[in-house]
Design a protein around this motif. Sequence first.
Motif, PDB file in Angstrom:
ATOM      1  N   ALA A 117       0.842  -1.206   0.000  1.00  0.00           N
ATOM      2  CA  ALA A 117       0.000   0.000   0.000  1.00  0.00           C
ATOM      3  C   ALA A 117       0.877   1.256   0.000  1.00  0.00           C
ATOM      4  O   ALA A 117       0.581   2.221  -0.711  1.00  0.00           O
ATOM      5  CB  ALA A 117      -0.939  -0.005   1.206  1.00  0.00           C
ATOM      6  N   HIS A 118       1.967   1.238   0.740  1.00  0.00           N
ATOM      7  CA  HIS A 118       2.882   2.391   0.775  1.00  0.00           C
ATOM      8  C   HIS A 118       3.573   2.579  -0.575  1.00  0.00           C
ATOM      9  O   HIS A 118       3.720   3.724  -1.032  1.00  0.00           O
ATOM     10  CB  HIS A 118       3.915   2.220   1.884  1.00  0.00           C
TER      11      HIS A 118
ATOM     12  N   MET B 151       1.708   6.841  -6.760  1.00  0.00           N
ATOM     13  CA  MET B 151       0.607   7.719  -7.174  1.00  0.00           C
ATOM     14  C   MET B 151       0.964   9.171  -6.857  1.00  0.00           C
ATOM     15  O   MET B 151       0.743  10.057  -7.676  1.00  0.00           O
ATOM     16  CB  MET B 151      -0.684   7.334  -6.468  1.00  0.00           C
ATOM     17  N   GLU B 152       1.528   9.426  -5.696  1.00  0.00           N
ATOM     18  CA  GLU B 152       1.880  10.791  -5.322  1.00  0.00           C
ATOM     19  C   GLU B 152       2.983  11.348  -6.236  1.00  0.00           C
ATOM     20  O   GLU B 152       2.934  12.502  -6.644  1.00  0.00           O
ATOM     21  CB  GLU B 152       2.321  10.832  -3.858  1.00  0.00           C
ATOM     22  N   ILE B 153       3.963  10.529  -6.567  1.00  0.00           N
ATOM     23  CA  ILE B 153       5.019  10.966  -7.478  1.00  0.00           C
ATOM     24  C   ILE B 153       4.450  11.241  -8.864  1.00  0.00           C
ATOM     25  O   ILE B 153       4.760  12.275  -9.481  1.00  0.00           O
ATOM     26  CB  ILE B 153       6.152   9.911  -7.538  1.00  0.00           C
TER      27      ILE B 153
ATOM     28  N   GLN C 277       1.386  12.101  -9.640  1.00  0.00           N
ATOM     29  CA  GLN C 277       0.576  13.322  -9.584  1.00  0.00           C
ATOM     30  C   GLN C 277       1.452  14.561  -9.601  1.00  0.00           C
ATOM     31  O   GLN C 277       1.083  15.584 -10.191  1.00  0.00           O
ATOM     32  CB  GLN C 277      -0.310  13.326  -8.343  1.00  0.00           C
ATOM     33  N   GLY C 278       2.614  14.483  -8.978  1.00  0.00           N
ATOM     34  CA  GLY C 278       3.520  15.621  -8.951  1.00  0.00           C
ATOM     35  C   GLY C 278       4.172  15.894 -10.294  1.00  0.00           C
ATOM     36  O   GLY C 278       4.691  16.978 -10.524  1.00  0.00           O
ATOM     37  N   ARG C 279       4.125  14.935 -11.188  1.00  0.00           N
ATOM     38  CA  ARG C 279       4.733  15.097 -12.513  1.00  0.00           C
ATOM     39  C   ARG C 279       3.725  15.627 -13.536  1.00  0.00           C
ATOM     40  O   ARG C 279       4.115  15.987 -14.631  1.00  0.00           O
ATOM     41  CB  ARG C 279       5.298  13.769 -13.002  1.00  0.00           C
ATOM     42  N   ASP C 280       2.449  15.597 -13.186  1.00  0.00           N
ATOM     43  CA  ASP C 280       1.415  16.072 -14.130  1.00  0.00           C
ATOM     44  C   ASP C 280       1.380  17.566 -14.240  1.00  0.00           C
ATOM     45  O   ASP C 280       1.692  18.323 -13.401  1.00  0.00           O
ATOM     46  CB  ASP C 280       0.027  15.563 -13.706  1.00  0.00           C
TER      47      ASP C 280
END
Length: 167
Positions: free
Chosen positions: A153-154, A160-162, A164-167
């Motif tokens: 899960a981690h 997912m967080e990485i 999203q930061g690239r979008d």
Amino acid sequence: MSEPLTAHPVSFSRVSLAIVAGSTHANLLGNVHGGEIMKLADSTAGATAYRHSGRPAVTAAMDEMTFLAPVHVGDIIKTYAEVNWAGRSSMEIGVRVETQPWGNASDEPLHVASAYFVFVAIDESGHPCAVPGLVAETPTEVRRLREAEIRRAHRLARKMEIDQGRD
């Protein structure tokens, strides 16, 4: 439609490997190079992944490796691996590394490192393919399965967080 794969107990695919650490394994300090320990751990995890899946499996990630004590040239290095979790095509393999002095069998083995690897089973074309499920039979295996699910899960949340930061 293919038949579902039969789940395997953790004990089905346990693997242990051992080597005697030689001078070619040494770092500049005269201890065994951490990369040599990582390589042996990865090989042990790979054999475990192959046994569990019944097919070739490749290292997708090394989630974590913790070094607890130095390993010395001349030590017997033993690795123990088992599947902690199995998904659709991936498996988490836990590896424990222990050492013992070469010339003294009366010394208790020393736990020197632990690691978690993620392997993906592949078909003849190199594409991910299904792996059998995992049956945890003991309280320790159930605990390791639960902890592997937390690590998974981690990993997914971090990815997912990485992304999203690239979008």
